[in-house]
Design a protein around this motif. Structure first.
Motif, PDB file in Angstrom:
ATOM      1  N   GLY A 754       0.794  -1.211   0.000  1.00 32.68           N
ATOM      2  CA  GLY A 754       0.000   0.000   0.000  1.00 32.68           C
ATOM      3  C   GLY A 754       0.831   1.268   0.000  1.00 32.68           C
ATOM      4  N   GLY A 755       2.108   1.166   0.375  1.00 32.01           N
ATOM      5  CA  GLY A 755       3.006   2.317   0.349  1.00 32.01           C
ATOM      6  C   GLY A 755       3.940   2.325  -0.840  1.00 32.01           C
ATOM      7  N   LEU A 756       3.829   1.305  -1.700  1.00 33.13           N
ATOM      8  CA  LEU A 756       4.770   1.134  -2.808  1.00 33.13           C
ATOM      9  C   LEU A 756       4.720   2.299  -3.794  1.00 33.13           C
ATOM     10  CD1 LEU A 756       6.715  -1.240  -3.549  1.00 33.13           C
ATOM     11  CD2 LEU A 756       4.973  -1.951  -5.190  1.00 33.13           C
ATOM     12  N   SER A 757       3.517   2.805  -4.069  1.00 31.08           N
ATOM     13  CA  SER A 757       3.373   3.862  -5.081  1.00 31.08           C
ATOM     14  C   SER A 757       4.135   5.121  -4.702  1.00 31.08           C
ATOM     15  CB  SER A 757       1.899   4.182  -5.301  1.00 31.08           C
ATOM     16  OG  SER A 757       1.288   4.630  -4.097  1.00 31.08           O
ATOM     17  N   LEU A 758       4.195   5.431  -3.401  1.00 34.47           N
ATOM     18  CA  LEU A 758       4.954   6.601  -2.959  1.00 34.47           C
ATOM     19  C   LEU A 758       6.430   6.440  -3.314  1.00 34.47           C
ATOM     20  CD1 LEU A 758       5.422   9.243  -1.407  1.00 34.47           C
ATOM     21  CD2 LEU A 758       5.481   7.884   0.709  1.00 34.47           C
ATOM     22  N   GLY A 759       6.998   5.274  -3.033  1.00 37.01           N
ATOM     23  CA  GLY A 759       8.400   5.040  -3.366  1.00 37.01           C
ATOM     24  C   GLY A 759       8.658   5.078  -4.856  1.00 37.01           C
ATOM     25  N   GLN A 760       7.741   4.507  -5.646  1.00 38.13           N
ATOM     26  CA  GLN A 760       7.893   4.549  -7.102  1.00 38.13           C
ATOM     27  C   GLN A 760       7.957   5.989  -7.600  1.00 38.13           C
ATOM     28  OE1 GLN A 760       4.384   2.410  -8.241  1.00 38.13           O
ATOM     29  NE2 GLN A 760       5.412   0.430  -8.359  1.00 38.13           N
ATOM     30  N   ALA A 761       7.013   6.802  -7.106  1.00 36.96           N
ATOM     31  CA  ALA A 761       6.957   8.187  -7.571  1.00 36.96           C
ATOM     32  C   ALA A 761       8.219   8.953  -7.177  1.00 36.96           C
ATOM     33  CB  ALA A 761       5.722   8.873  -6.995  1.00 36.96           C
ATOM     34  N   MET A 762       8.733   8.694  -5.979  1.00 35.96           N
ATOM     35  CA  MET A 762       9.951   9.387  -5.542  1.00 35.96           C
ATOM     36  C   MET A 762      11.160   8.979  -6.386  1.00 35.96           C
ATOM     37  SD  MET A 762       9.180  11.534  -3.213  1.00 35.96           S
ATOM     38  CE  MET A 762      10.822  11.932  -2.604  1.00 35.96           C
ATOM     39  N   ILE A 763      11.240   7.708  -6.734  1.00 34.41           N
ATOM     40  CA  ILE A 763      12.316   7.270  -7.627  1.00 34.41           C
ATOM     41  C   ILE A 763      12.168   7.942  -8.983  1.00 34.41           C
ATOM     42  CG2 ILE A 763      13.288   5.278  -8.851  1.00 34.41           C
ATOM     43  CD1 ILE A 763      12.435   3.567  -6.405  1.00 34.41           C
ATOM     44  N   GLY A 764      10.917   8.048  -9.454  1.00 36.72           N
ATOM     45  CA  GLY A 764      10.669   8.728 -10.725  1.00 36.72           C
ATOM     46  C   GLY A 764      11.114  10.171 -10.706  1.00 36.72           C
ATOM     47  N   ARG A 765      10.919  10.850  -9.591  1.00 37.01           N
ATOM     48  CA  ARG A 765      11.358  12.238  -9.476  1.00 37.01           C
ATOM     49  C   ARG A 765      12.881  12.333  -9.565  1.00 37.01           C
ATOM     50  NH1 ARG A 765       8.680  16.276  -5.078  1.00 37.01           N
ATOM     51  NH2 ARG A 765       7.115  16.449  -6.741  1.00 37.01           N
ATOM     52  N   GLU A 766      13.579  11.396  -8.949  1.00 39.57           N
ATOM     53  CA  GLU A 766      15.036  11.379  -9.057  1.00 39.57           C
ATOM     54  C   GLU A 766      15.471  11.102 -10.499  1.00 39.57           C
ATOM     55  OE1 GLU A 766      17.314  12.181  -6.553  1.00 39.57           O
ATOM     56  OE2 GLU A 766      15.372  12.867  -5.770  1.00 39.57           O
ATOM     57  N   TYR A 767      14.724  10.251 -11.183  1.00 46.07           N
ATOM     58  CA  TYR A 767      15.013   9.959 -12.589  1.00 46.07           C
ATOM     59  C   TYR A 767      14.908  11.231 -13.430  1.00 46.07           C
ATOM     60  CZ  TYR A 767      14.222   8.055 -17.289  1.00 46.07           C
ATOM     61  OH  TYR A 767      14.285   7.793 -18.639  1.00 46.07           O
ATOM     62  N   LEU A 768      13.852  12.010 -13.214  1.00 44.51           N
ATOM     63  CA  LEU A 768      13.665  13.242 -13.981  1.00 44.51           C
ATOM     64  C   LEU A 768      14.747  14.270 -13.652  1.00 44.51           C
ATOM     65  CD1 LEU A 768       9.774  13.644 -13.809  1.00 44.51           C
ATOM     66  CD2 LEU A 768      11.150  12.989 -15.803  1.00 44.51           C
ATOM     67  N   LYS A 769      15.286  14.188 -12.457  1.00 44.69           N
ATOM     68  CA  LYS A 769      16.371  15.101 -12.072  1.00 44.69           C
ATOM     69  C   LYS A 769      17.733  14.629 -12.582  1.00 44.69           C
ATOM     70  CE  LYS A 769      14.224  16.642  -7.721  1.00 44.69           C
ATOM     71  NZ  LYS A 769      14.350  16.623  -6.236  1.00 44.69           N
ATOM     72  N   GLY A 770      17.771  13.434 -13.170  1.00 45.43           N
ATOM     73  CA  GLY A 770      19.029  12.893 -13.671  1.00 45.43           C
ATOM     74  C   GLY A 770      19.836  12.168 -12.629  1.00 45.43           C
ATOM     75  N   ASN A 771      19.195  11.771 -11.513  1.00 45.80           N
ATOM     76  CA  ASN A 771      19.917  11.143 -10.399  1.00 45.80           C
ATOM     77  C   ASN A 771      19.679   9.650 -10.274  1.00 45.80           C
ATOM     78  OD1 ASN A 771      20.817  13.703  -9.664  1.00 45.80           O
ATOM     79  ND2 ASN A 771      19.089  14.038  -8.277  1.00 45.80           N
ATOM     80  N   TYR A 772      18.973   9.025 -11.231  1.00 42.31           N
ATOM     81  CA  TYR A 772      18.591   7.624 -11.073  1.00 42.31           C
ATOM     82  C   TYR A 772      19.752   6.699 -11.439  1.00 42.31           C
ATOM     83  CZ  TYR A 772      15.986   3.265 -11.658  1.00 42.31           C
ATOM     84  OH  TYR A 772      15.541   1.962 -11.562  1.00 42.31           O
ATOM     85  N   ARG A 773      20.049   5.749 -10.527  1.00 46.29           N
ATOM     86  CA  ARG A 773      21.140   4.792 -10.741  1.00 46.29           C
ATOM     87  C   ARG A 773      20.640   3.352 -10.771  1.00 46.29           C
ATOM     88  NH1 ARG A 773      22.077   7.744  -6.455  1.00 46.29           N
ATOM     89  NH2 ARG A 773      22.225   5.967  -5.024  1.00 46.29           N
ATOM     90  N   GLY A 774      19.398   3.127 -10.381  1.00 43.36           N
ATOM     91  CA  GLY A 774      18.855   1.781 -10.352  1.00 43.36           C
ATOM     92  C   GLY A 774      19.376   0.961  -9.190  1.00 43.36           C
ATOM     93  N   VAL A 775      19.184  -0.357  -9.276  1.00 47.08           N
ATOM     94  CA  VAL A 775      19.635  -1.289  -8.245  1.00 47.08           C
ATOM     95  C   VAL A 775      20.700  -2.184  -8.862  1.00 47.08           C
ATOM     96  CG1 VAL A 775      18.947  -3.152  -6.679  1.00 47.08           C
ATOM     97  CG2 VAL A 775      17.377  -1.253  -7.120  1.00 47.08           C
TER      98      VAL A 775
END
Length: 776
Positions: A754-775
C-alpha cells in the motif's frame, strides 16, 4: 483570539488608537477548505474590529484584512496558532497592499482558477456537538442520520472538483430548506458553508429494502434494521465511503453464514463497537490505541483480544488481535441505539473485490449475501474503504490507508516534478506527486480483479482532475505482467519501471523526509527482481536514486509458483528439498501428494526461485503442521506468529552468512534443517515459532552490522509487508536502537505494498532530475 494574551491585546488596542491603518493580503495553503476556516477567520476579524474579506480559491484561502498595524499583527498570529482543529496550514504568504474604503469584514464568493493547489480534507467522524444534537429530542435534527457540520461529515467521497463548494459535491441535488440556508449563510453558525448541510426536511433519506427488492413502509427503518440484526440477519449498509455488511458479532451462526455467503473462509472480520467503554470489555486498550479509536479519522485499530468475551469465535479465528472501529457516522450511532453492542462491519463485496458504493449495484451484486439493504440517496462520488491501523513501538501505523486519511498529503522534503506512481498488484494505491506533496489514493485492492482495475482507472483520472496535475512521468513495477505495468504502457507519457524493493526503501525514506543513504531491510512476500527471480528478503543500501543489493535471503525453490502461495505445504516441500540431501518425512506430508511435487523439483519444471521472507514464514508454518493450505495471503505467517505467544525467546536455530559474487547470502537451509529436526523431536509449535523469530532477529542484526561496517551508515529503514508482524517489528526496532542504530519505519503509509506507489513516484522524481542509478 483566545490564545493571545489579554495584556498583549490591551496593548495592541491602546496602540491602535494612534496607529496608521494598513491593509494586508494573506494567502494560505493547506487543508483550509471544508474545515470551518472561513468562519473562524470571520469571527476573529469581526471581534477585532477589522475590515476586509476572506474567500476560498483553488490555491487555498485568500484574506485581505485592514486595520491598525498592532491589531493586524495579533490577527495574523491567531490565524496561524488558533486555526480549527481539522485545518492543516502549510504555507502563509503575507504582504502589504493599498488600503480600501471598507466598513466591514465579509466572506466572499469562491474564485475559480486554472491552478489547483489547495488540499481537500478527508471524511471526518461525527463530532461531539453533532452527536449531542443527534440525540436531543428538542433539536430539529434529532435522530437525523446525515447530521454534520464544519467539524465533521463526508468530504473527499462527495467532492467532484475544486473549490470545495456545494455545487461541486454530491449534495448539489438537495436544495436547502430555509432554516438550513440560514445556517449555511451565517458566518457565526457552526454550519456556515458546511457543504453537506441538510436536515430531515431537505436532505438525504434512508430506505430499507429486503432481499426480494420490496421497500419497507415502517415508520422507523432503523428500528426495523436493528430487529433484523438482533435476529441474526445480515444487513448491507450504505455508509460514508461505500457499503458494509453488518451482522451481530456475538452470533456464531450468523457470522458463519456471512463467511459462507461472502466467500471469506478465515480472514478476520473487522467489528464496530458503540463506544470505547464497550471496546474495553473485549480488548486491551493503551492510551495510544484509545486516542486512535476516538480520533477524527476513526480508523480500524488492531487491538489485543481479551479472553472469555461474548465475541463469536468465527469473527477473528486464530488471531490474538481484533480489528475495531467505533461508530463514526451518525447513521452508525443511531443503529447502535437498538442493535447489538458489537457488530461485524466488513466491506460489502465478494472476497478480493472492491467495496460497493452505488445502491443499484449493491442490490444486484450482494444478492445472496445480504438479507436486507439499508440505503440512502446521497451519492458517493469516490468509494473509500475503512483505514486499518495498529499501534506499535509508540506510534499508530497504517496497514491500509484510506477513509479518514485520504487525500491528506504526505509532506516531502522538497518540491520537484509531478510524477504518478501506479503501485503494485496487491494492496494497490496510486501516488501523485505535486510540488512538495505526495497525494496517495485510498486503498484500491487486488489488481487481478476486473472491478478493482476499473476502480484503479477511475481513481487515477479523478486524482489528476481533482488536483489538476499533469504528470511528467508514470512509474510502475518491473514485473512485466502486472496490470499496473500494462496500464502504464498505454499512457501517452514517458514511463519508468523500478525494482519493487527499491520502491519500498524509497517509500520509507520519503515518508520520513530523509535524503539517505540508509541500510534498508526490506521483507515481503513477492517482488520481481531484475534477475527474473522472486525477491522478498533483501538488504539494500542506498537512497531514492539507487541502491546496492548488499544481501539477500538464500534463494529457495517454490514449486508451482503462485500455487505455493495458497498451499504453503508446497513451499515447505521445496524448502526441505533444497535443504536436505535426503528428504525427511514430517507429519504434514501425510495425506498429501508429495511425490509429484518432488518430481517437479528434481526435473526443475515449474519451479520459481525466491528469496522471499514471506514464503519462508509460510514454509516453516507448514512444516510445523500449522497451515498447509490458506484462504488469504499471510494466513500461515499470522498463525506462526500467534503461536509464539508474543515472545521471541532466547534460543535460536542455526543460520549462516555466505558471500557470493560480491553479495552476502543469508542462509535459510540451516534454519529449515533445525526446524524440521525440532518437529521430529516433538518440540512444540510455540517453541519452534519463538526460535524461528529469534533466528531471524539475530540474522538480520548481524547482516545490518556488516553493512554498517562496510559503509559507515548507522540509519536503518524497515519496509515490506512482513513488518506487519508485531513481534518481529517491535523486537527488531528495540534491539537495533539498543545497538546504536537510528531506525526509520513506516507510520504515515503502510509498510506493505500500500506504500509502494509513494516510493515509485519518488524514484521517478530522481530519474527526472538525472539522479537515477537503479539497483545493482
Amino acid at each position: 483570539m483566545a490564545a493571545v494574551d489579554r495584556k498583549q491585546t490591551e496593548t495592541a488596542l491602546n496602540s491602535a488608537t494612534v496607529a496608521v491603518e494598513e491593509r494586508r493580503r494573506i494567502s494560505i495553503s493547506g487543508i483550509v477548505q471544508g474545515v470551518g476556516f472561513r468562519p473562524f477567520v470571520y469571527r476573529l476579524a469581526v471581534s477585532s474590529g477589522l475590515k476586509g474579506f476572506i474567500r476560498n480559491t483553488p490555491s487555498g484561502v485568500l484574506i485581505e484584512v485592514q486595520g491598525a498595524s498592532p491589531l493586524l499583527d495579533l490577527f495574523s498570529h491567531a490565524v496561524r496558532q488558533d486555526a480549527p482543529p481539522l485545518a492543516r496550514i502549510e504555507t502563509v504568504e503575507e504582504k502589504l497592499i493599498d488600503s480600501l474604503p471598507e466598513e466591514n469584514f465579509v466572506i466572499g464568493y469562491s474564485s475559480a482558477g486554472s491552478e489547483v493547489e489547495t488540499l481537500i480534507p478527508p471524511d471526518i467522524a461525527l463530532c461531539e456537538e453533532c452527536r449531542k444534537e443527534l440525540f436531543d429530542p428538542a433539536n430539529r435534527r434529532f435522530r437525523y442520520p446525515f447530521i454534520n457540520c464544519t467539524n465533521c461529515g463526508p468530504r473527499y467521497t462527495i467532492v467532484s472538483r475544486l473549490p470545495y463548494d456545494r455545487p461541486f459535491t454530491s449534495m448539489h441535488t438537495f436544495a436547502m430548506c430555509g432554516e438550513c440556508e440560514c445556517e449555511y449563510r451565517d458566518p457565526l453558525d457552526r454550519r456556515f458553508h458546511a457543504e453537506p448541510t441538510a436536515c430531515p426536511v431537505c436532505g438525504p433519506a434512508l430506505q430499507l429494502v429486503d432481499a426480494s427488492g420490496r421497500t419497507s413502509v415502517a415508520d422507523d427503518v432503523l428500528a426495523e434494521t436493528s430487529t433484523i440484526l438482533r435476529s441474526g440477519g445480515i444487513i448491507a449498509l450504505k455508509g460514508v465511503g461505500g457499503f458494509h455488511l453488518a451482522v451481530d458479532a456475538s452470533n456464531e451462526d450468523a457470522v458463519r453464514r456471512l463467511r459462507a455467503r461472502k466467500g471469506r473462509e478465515a480472514k478476520p472480520f473487522a467489528v464496530m463497537m458503540r463506544d470505547a467503554v464497550i471496546t474495553g470489555r473485549y480488548c486491551e486498550l493503551s492510551d495510544g490505541e484509545l486516542a486512535a479509536l476516538n480520533a477524527a479519522e476513526a480508523p480500524i485499530v488492531l487491538l489485543k483480544k481479551r479472553d472469555g468475551t461474548a465475541l463469536a469465535p468465527s469473527v477473528a479465528p486464530e488471531s490474538d488481535r481484533l480489528g475495531v472501529m467505533l461508530a463514526y457516522s451518525p447513521l452508525h450511532a443511531l443503529l447502535f441505539d437498538g442493535s447489538p453492542e458489537v457488530l461485524v462491519m466488513t466491506s460489502a463485496n465478494f472476497s478480493e473485490e472492491p467495496i460497493t458504493s452505488e445502491n443499484d449495484d449493491a442490490v444486484k451484486r450482494l444478492q445472496g449475501i445480504a438479507d436486507a439493504f439499508l440505503l440512502h440517496n446521497r451519492p458517493i462520488y469516490l468509494k473509500c474503504d475503512d483505514s486499518v491501523t495498529i499501534h506499535l513501538s509508540g506510534k499508530l501505523r497504517q496497514l491500509r490507508r484510506s477513509r479518514g486519511y485520504v487525500p491528506a498529503p504526505v509532506y516531502l522534503r522538497e518540491s520537484g516534478p509531478s510524477v504518478l506512481g501506479t503501485g503494485g498488484e496487491l494492496k494497490n494505491t496510486i501516488a501523485l506527486l505535486k510540488d512538495s506533496h505526495a497525494i496517495l489514493s485510498q486503498h484500491i485492492g487486488d489488481m487481478k480483479n476486473f472491478e478493482s482495475y476499473r476502480h484503479f482507472e477511475h481513481v487515477a483520472r479523478h486524482l489528476q482532475h481533482l488536483f489538476q496535475v499533469s504528470p511528467e512521468l508514470v512509474v510502475h513495477d518491473l514485473h512485466p505482467d502486472y496490470m499496473t505495468t500494462l496500464w502504464a504502457a498505454r499512457q501517452e507519457l514517458p514511463r519508468l519501471g523500478v525494482q519493487h524493493h527499491h520502491a519500498h526503501l524509497a517509500s520509507c525514506l520519503a515518508e520520513q523526509r530523509e535524503e539517505g543513504p540508509a541500510i534498508g531491510l526490506i521483507l515481503d512476500g513477492t517482488g520481481y527482481g531484475f534477475d527474473g527471480r522472486i525477491w522478498g528478503g533483501e538488504l539494500l543500501v542506498g537512497d531514492c536514486g539507487g541502491a546496492e543489493r548488499f544481501a539477500s535471503l538464500e534463494p529457495m525453490p517454490l514449486p508451482g509458483g503462485e500455487a505455493a502461495i495458497m498451499q504453503p505445504w508446497r513451499a515447505a516441500v521445496g524448502y526441505l528439498f533444497r535443504s536436505f540431501s535426503e528428504m525427511p518425512e514430517l507429519p504434514f506430508m501425510k495425506g498429501r501428494s508429495i511425490e509429484p511435487v518432488v518430481e517437479l523439483l528434481e526435473k526443475q519444471v515449474g519451479i520459481y526461485e525466491t528469496s522471499s521472507c514471506g514464503r519462508l514464514f509460510d514454509a516453516i508454518a507448514a512444516l510445523c503442521g500449522l497451515k498447509g493450505e490458506i484462504s488469504y495471503e499471510g494466513e500461515a505467517a499470522v498463525a506462526l506468529t500467534h503461536a509464539a505467544g508474543g515472545s521471541a525467546g532466547d534460543s535460536a536455530f542455526s543460520y549462516g552468512l555466505q558471500e557470493e559474487n560480491g553479495r552476502w547470502i543469508m542462509l535459510v537451509s540451516p534454519i529449515v534443517r533445525d526446524a524440521a529436526a525440532a518437529v521430529l523431536h516433538g518440540v512444540s509449535v510455540a517453541e519452534i515459532s519463538r526460535r524461528f523469530h529469534r533466528t531471524l532477529l539475530d540474522c538480520f542484526q548481524e547482516i545490518i552490522a556488516r553493512a554498517s561496517m562496510a559503509t559507515g551508515i548507522k540509519t536503518v529503514a524497515l519496509s515490506g509487508g512482513v513488518f506487519q508482524n508485531a513481534l518481529l517489528f517491535e523486537t527488531l526496532i528495540r534491539e537495533l536502537e539498543a545497538g546504536g542504530y537510528r531506525v526509520l519505519a513506516h507510520s504515515l503509509v503502510p509498510s506493505n505494498d500500500g506504500g509502494l506507489s509513494l516510493g515509485q513516484a519518488m524514484i521517478g522524481r530522481e530519474y527526472l532530475k538525472g539522479n537515477y542509478r537503479g539497483v545493482h
